[in-house]
Design an enzyme around this catalytic site. Structure first.
Site, mmCIF file in Angstrom:
data_model
loop_
_atom_site.group_PDB
_atom_site.id
_atom_site.type_symbol
_atom_site.label_atom_id
_atom_site.label_comp_id
_atom_site.label_asym_id
_atom_site.label_seq_id
_atom_site.Cartn_x
_atom_site.Cartn_y
_atom_site.Cartn_z
ATOM 1 N N HIS A 116 -14.475 -9.403 16.676
ATOM 2 C CA HIS A 116 -15.621 -9.261 17.565
ATOM 3 C C HIS A 116 -16.709 -8.452 16.878
ATOM 4 C CE1 HIS A 116 -13.811 -10.978 21.166
ATOM 5 N NE2 HIS A 116 -12.677 -10.455 20.722
ATOM 6 N N ALA A 163 5.658 -1.407 7.318
ATOM 7 C CA ALA A 163 5.678 -1.487 8.784
ATOM 8 C C ALA A 163 4.547 -0.653 9.384
ATOM 9 C CB ALA A 163 7.017 -1.002 9.306
ATOM 10 N N ARG A 183 -3.473 1.524 2.586
ATOM 11 C CA ARG A 183 -3.915 1.943 1.250
ATOM 12 C C ARG A 183 -2.749 1.753 0.284
ATOM 13 N NH1 ARG A 183 -1.119 6.345 0.958
ATOM 14 N NH2 ARG A 183 -0.966 7.937 2.516
ATOM 15 N N LYS A 186 2.205 2.166 -3.850
ATOM 16 C CA LYS A 186 2.780 2.094 -5.203
ATOM 17 C C LYS A 186 2.654 0.681 -5.739
ATOM 18 C CE LYS A 186 7.564 1.459 -5.387
ATOM 19 N NZ LYS A 186 8.919 1.943 -5.389
#
Length: 192
Positions: A116, A163, A183, A186
């Site tokens: 949206h 998760a 982010r 590893k």
């Protein structure tokens, strides 16, 4: 016996079922999806696969779609082979979604291809236009439970989304990402 072996054993019957279901009107296929949505076991799985194969823009072999998976805009969805969409996933392919081979999407995850907007102050936010953007999940990707993959994102091959992550930008190949927003956590291994 693994799902792949079971699929191979019943491939002809599944393809025939997909052809039969594909001959049904779109509204009837949607009604059938709603009817078998919560069915557990092989029969529910077979019918959901047949609907996916006959409704999606593309659908590979050995595709597991668990119960209570909601899929919108089948005609803009491409599924590779050896794909699993587990219980309670939400897939909205309005802007186009492609999911490669050997991909697992854990329960309760969402993959979106629209968002949206709110730039027009003369309109309530809910009435602002929707932005469509293609979302790509490459081969050999694992998306953990409860993830949100937002519109326009590309997830590189051999990547893991931890998760609960909310993926707002592209994911480099061979990486593990997590968090809100996601982010780099590893590098798994160099790809290519």
């Amino acid at each position: 016996m693994r799902g792949r072996n079971q699929f191979d054993r019943h491939r002809k019957a599944l393809h025939m079922l997909a052809a039969i279901i594909g001959a049904l009107p779109h509204a009837t296929r949607e009604g059938l999806w709603t009817f078998v949505d919560g069915w557990r076991g092989k029969l529910g799985l077979a019918i959901r696969y047949a609907i996916a194969r006959s409704s999606a823009k593309a659908c590979g072999e050995v595709v597991y779609i668990g119960p209570y998976v909601e899929i919108r805009h089948w005609d803009c969805l491409q599924l590779g082979s050896n794909v699993s969409l587990h219980r309670g996933c939400y897939i909205d392919a309005a802007g186009g979604i492609s999911i490669g081979n050997d991909v697992s999407v854990a329960h309760g995850s969402s993959i979106l291809s629209s968002s949206h907007r709110w730039e027009d102050p003369a309109l309530p936010i809910r009435d602002n236009p929707v932005r469509l953007a293609e979302t790509h999940v490459s081969d050999d990707v694992w998306i953990g439970c409860g993830c949100r993959i937002l519109a326009g994102v590309s997830i590189g091959p051999r990547s893991v989304v931890a998760a609960g992550a909310v993926v707002t930008g592209d994911v480099a190949p061979g990486t593990l990402v997590g968090g809100v927003p996601a982010r780099l956590l590893k590098t798994i291994r160099a790809v290519g």
